[in-house]
Scaffold this motif. Structure first.
Motif, mmCIF file in Angstrom:
data_model
loop_
_atom_site.group_PDB
_atom_site.id
_atom_site.type_symbol
_atom_site.label_atom_id
_atom_site.label_comp_id
_atom_site.label_asym_id
_atom_site.label_seq_id
_atom_site.Cartn_x
_atom_site.Cartn_y
_atom_site.Cartn_z
ATOM 1 N N GLY A 116 -34.924 61.351 6.771
ATOM 2 C CA GLY A 116 -35.527 60.549 7.842
ATOM 3 C C GLY A 116 -34.479 59.679 8.500
ATOM 4 N N GLN A 117 -34.712 58.377 8.493
ATOM 5 C CA GLN A 117 -33.761 57.440 9.090
ATOM 6 C C GLN A 117 -32.944 56.723 8.023
ATOM 7 O OE1 GLN A 117 -34.218 58.977 12.197
ATOM 8 N NE2 GLN A 117 -33.215 57.026 12.657
ATOM 9 N N ARG A 118 -32.779 57.352 6.882
ATOM 10 C CA ARG A 118 -31.920 56.828 5.831
ATOM 11 C C ARG A 118 -30.927 57.916 5.422
ATOM 12 N NH1 ARG A 118 -32.080 51.494 5.228
ATOM 13 N NH2 ARG A 118 -31.379 51.721 3.062
ATOM 14 N N VAL A 119 -29.763 57.489 4.973
ATOM 15 C CA VAL A 119 -28.752 58.436 4.516
ATOM 16 C C VAL A 119 -28.251 57.961 3.150
ATOM 17 C CG1 VAL A 119 -26.886 57.234 5.737
ATOM 18 C CG2 VAL A 119 -26.591 59.633 5.060
ATOM 19 N N LEU A 120 -28.119 58.898 2.239
ATOM 20 C CA LEU A 120 -27.657 58.603 0.882
ATOM 21 C C LEU A 120 -26.215 59.093 0.749
ATOM 22 C CD1 LEU A 120 -28.728 57.465 -1.851
ATOM 23 C CD2 LEU A 120 -29.118 59.842 -2.527
ATOM 24 N N LEU A 121 -25.304 58.162 0.500
ATOM 25 C CA LEU A 121 -23.877 58.468 0.379
ATOM 26 C C LEU A 121 -23.482 58.435 -1.087
ATOM 27 C CD1 LEU A 121 -22.556 56.131 3.226
ATOM 28 C CD2 LEU A 121 -23.233 58.528 3.420
ATOM 29 N N ASN A 122 -22.706 59.433 -1.484
ATOM 30 C CA ASN A 122 -22.219 59.496 -2.851
ATOM 31 C C ASN A 122 -20.733 59.832 -2.811
ATOM 32 O OD1 ASN A 122 -21.804 61.432 -5.517
ATOM 33 N ND2 ASN A 122 -23.056 59.631 -5.893
ATOM 34 N N GLY A 123 -19.949 59.072 -3.564
ATOM 35 C CA GLY A 123 -18.517 59.327 -3.524
ATOM 36 C C GLY A 123 -17.761 58.556 -4.580
ATOM 37 N N GLU A 125 -27.012 50.720 9.284
ATOM 38 C CA GLU A 125 -27.442 49.338 9.039
ATOM 39 C C GLU A 125 -28.048 49.228 7.639
ATOM 40 O OE1 GLU A 125 -30.500 48.321 11.798
ATOM 41 O OE2 GLU A 125 -31.736 50.051 11.314
ATOM 42 N N ARG A 126 -28.147 47.990 7.173
ATOM 43 C CA ARG A 126 -28.791 47.640 5.900
ATOM 44 C C ARG A 126 -28.327 48.548 4.748
ATOM 45 N NH1 ARG A 126 -32.969 48.266 9.299
ATOM 46 N NH2 ARG A 126 -33.851 49.958 8.041
ATOM 47 N N PRO A 127 -27.037 48.587 4.458
ATOM 48 C CA PRO A 127 -26.584 49.412 3.322
ATOM 49 C C PRO A 127 -26.959 48.759 1.985
ATOM 50 C CG PRO A 127 -24.747 48.177 4.241
ATOM 51 C CD PRO A 127 -25.923 47.915 5.145
ATOM 52 N N ASN A 156 -27.211 53.670 -0.137
ATOM 53 C CA ASN A 156 -28.302 54.067 0.765
ATOM 54 C C ASN A 156 -28.233 53.183 1.994
ATOM 55 O OD1 ASN A 156 -30.724 54.701 2.028
ATOM 56 N ND2 ASN A 156 -31.815 54.988 0.107
ATOM 57 N N ALA A 157 -28.151 53.795 3.180
ATOM 58 C CA ALA A 157 -28.040 53.027 4.429
ATOM 59 C C ALA A 157 -29.038 53.553 5.462
ATOM 60 C CB ALA A 157 -26.621 53.116 4.985
ATOM 61 N N GLY A 158 -29.444 52.661 6.343
ATOM 62 C CA GLY A 158 -30.342 53.048 7.424
ATOM 63 C C GLY A 158 -29.581 53.580 8.622
ATOM 64 N N ILE A 159 -30.226 54.483 9.362
ATOM 65 C CA ILE A 159 -29.630 55.070 10.566
ATOM 66 C C ILE A 159 -30.376 54.534 11.780
ATOM 67 C CG2 ILE A 159 -29.056 57.192 11.788
ATOM 68 C CD1 ILE A 159 -29.234 58.655 9.109
ATOM 69 N N LYS A 160 -29.640 53.975 12.726
ATOM 70 C CA LYS A 160 -30.253 53.502 13.965
ATOM 71 C C LYS A 160 -30.470 54.679 14.904
ATOM 72 C CE LYS A 160 -27.942 49.015 13.745
ATOM 73 N NZ LYS A 160 -27.027 48.072 14.458
#
Length: 203
Positions: free
Chosen positions: A122-129, A152-154, A179-183
């Motif tokens: 959706g409008q969130r992205v999960l980053l792993n690294g 936004e809002r990481p 986890n961060a939001g996507i504008k």
């Protein structure tokens, strides 16, 4: 020669006064009745006029209520059309989100940070690294929260020390999940969207 009136003049005067009194009472009654009739007619006329005004006001209120309902229905239809239009625009703009996201991550990920995967929901992205240190993860969070026009809002979900490689090539790193939001593009300044779009259109 002296004349003497032997008629009962006192009685006659009394009767005359009675007649005059009765006549005056009749006149007063007639005059009073006329006044009552006139006042009654006046108030009846005023009441009739007021009832006509009340009827007119009620009719106008009914008409205005109908117009208000029509306006409310029109507003609802307009809002529904705007919502559908916005949904279509969001669908069209969301097609470019992967381009914006890839470009933004390339700009905001600092040195010493390696992204091994990211997943959009959706409008969130999960980053792993992996990161060389906690400070690198903190810098990435600051970049995403303060400097990124698209993210936004990481939230830091997890960070733990781990090792990669084997033998002499083994290194101690910190594995993180953010986890961060996507504008949406509609929330961005046109100048902010121009560069990624232009980059995406280049052959």
């Amino acid at each position: 020669m002296i004349r003497i009136n032997l008629l009962p003049h006192r009685e006659a005067r009394r009767k005359q006064r009675q007649k005059d009194f009765v006549a005056l009472l009749l006149l007063s009654g007639i005059f009073g009745a006329l006044i009552v009739i006139a006042v009654g007619a006046y108030f009846s006329n005023q009441l009739s006029d007021q009832q006509q005004r009340n009827s007119f006001i009620k009719a106008e209120n009914t008409r205005l209520d109908g117009e208000i309902k029509e306006v409310a229905n029109l507003k609802q239809e307009i809002e529904a059309l705007k919502a559908r239009q916005q949904a279509v625009e969001d669908l069209q703009s969301d097609r470019n989100q992967p381009v914006y996201l890839m470009d933004e991550l390339a700009q905001q990920v600092p040195e010493g940070v390696y992204l091994k995967s990211f997943r959009q929901d959706g409008q969130r992205v999960l980053l792993n690294g992996y990161a060389q240190s906690n400070e690198r993860v903190s810098e990435l969070l600051r970049n995403l929260g303060n400097q990124s026009p698209w993210l936004e809002r990481p939230d830091l979900i997890e960070i733990r020390s781990t090792g990669i490689g084997a033998g002499k090539d083994a290194k101690k790193v910190f594995e993180f999940t953010i986890n961060a939001g996507i504008k949406r593009p509609r929330d961005q300044d046109p100048a902010a969207t121009a560069a990624p779009v232009a980059a995406a259109r280049k052959p």
